[in-house]
Scaffold this active site. Sequence first.
Site, PDB file in Angstrom:
ATOM      1  CB  CYS A 140      24.044  26.498  37.659  1.00 57.54           C
ATOM      2  SG  CYS A 140      25.126  27.927  37.867  1.00 57.54           S
ATOM      3  CG  ASN A 187      32.852  32.717  33.995  1.00 56.28           C
ATOM      4  OD1 ASN A 187      32.884  33.046  32.817  1.00 56.28           O
ATOM      5  ND2 ASN A 187      33.912  32.217  34.606  1.00 56.28           N
ATOM      6  CB  ILE A 188      30.250  38.180  36.416  1.00 50.96           C
ATOM      7  CG1 ILE A 188      29.556  38.264  35.039  1.00 50.96           C
ATOM      8  CG2 ILE A 188      30.752  39.553  36.863  1.00 50.96           C
ATOM      9  CD1 ILE A 188      28.275  39.095  35.028  1.00 50.96           C
ATOM     10  CB  CYS A 190      28.140  24.376  39.946  1.00 47.12           C
ATOM     11  SG  CYS A 190      27.137  25.838  40.249  1.00 47.12           S
ATOM     12  CB  CYS A 249      27.725  30.048  37.473  1.00 50.50           C
ATOM     13  SG  CYS A 249      28.620  29.152  38.742  1.00 50.50           S
ATOM     14  CD  GLU A 294      26.558  27.238  34.064  1.00 55.47           C
ATOM     15  OE1 GLU A 294      27.110  28.269  34.518  1.00 55.47           O
ATOM     16  OE2 GLU A 294      27.083  26.118  34.094  1.00 55.47           O
TER      17      GLU A 294
HETATM   18  N1  THU Z   1      31.567  28.513  36.632  1.00 57.10           N
HETATM   19  C1  THU Z   1      30.479  28.760  35.848  1.00 57.10           C
HETATM   20  O1  THU Z   1      30.348  29.827  35.247  1.00 57.10           O
HETATM   21  N2  THU Z   1      29.544  27.785  35.763  1.00 57.10           N
HETATM   22  C2  THU Z   1      29.575  26.599  36.448  1.00 57.10           C
HETATM   23  O2  THU Z   1      28.603  25.846  36.414  1.00 57.10           O
HETATM   24  C3  THU Z   1      30.762  26.242  37.215  1.00 57.10           C
HETATM   25  C4  THU Z   1      31.790  27.298  37.376  1.00 57.10           C
HETATM   26  C5  THU Z   1      32.593  29.566  36.739  1.00 57.10           C
HETATM   27  C6  THU Z   1      32.677  30.206  38.096  1.00 57.10           C
HETATM   28  C7  THU Z   1      34.115  30.691  38.109  1.00 57.10           C
HETATM   29  O3  THU Z   1      34.152  31.977  37.490  1.00 57.10           O
HETATM   30  C8  THU Z   1      34.861  29.722  37.219  1.00 57.10           C
HETATM   31  O4  THU Z   1      33.861  29.013  36.483  1.00 57.10           O
HETATM   32  C9  THU Z   1      35.720  28.724  37.979  1.00 57.10           C
HETATM   33  O5  THU Z   1      34.981  28.084  38.961  1.00 57.10           O
END
Ligand code: THU
Length: 133
Positions: free
Chosen positions: A87, A40-41, A84, A51, A53
């Site tokens: 994704c 995640n960035i 989420c 996200c 994914e």
């Molecule tokens: N996040 C993901 O990388 N993948 C997901 O499917 C849900 C949320 C990240 C986004 C954000 O950087 C952190 O989790 C909190 O929401």
Amino acid sequence: MEVIVSRLRSLIRNSYSPYSGFRVASLVVDENGNMYGGVNIENSSYGLTMCAERVAVFNAIASGARRIRRVYIGTEVSPPAPPCGACLQVISEFGDADTEIILVSLKTGETIKYKLEDLLPVRFHGSYIGGVD
Ligand code: THU
């Protein structure tokens, strides 16, 4: 699975998540068994956060992959967090009902295995708009 857990553990160190502190790593496996990573960035303009994914899927597609067989998602919580909805829709573009979504807790080692159809049973796809199936 041990190799995957260790890859996710090293990948998650690249997570850029200074705002939430919630680190996520993802590995995508394509039709040829090639593996692509993502984390995640986040962004100071929160809504621009991406996200892990989707970063992993986009990395795979940009590298020439077209079909996705499996997606691993590593988080440091227990039970391990699912992807989420956004994704899931992006995974659906390049996967199918049987694409495996495997949640991994990097805290406990616990894994939970789903198929895409379990998490997104009714999918919007290209055939509705006269595009790809
Ligand atoms: N996040 C993901 O990388 N993948 C997901 O499917 C849900 C949320 C990240 C986004 C954000 O950087 C952190 O989790 C909190 O929401």
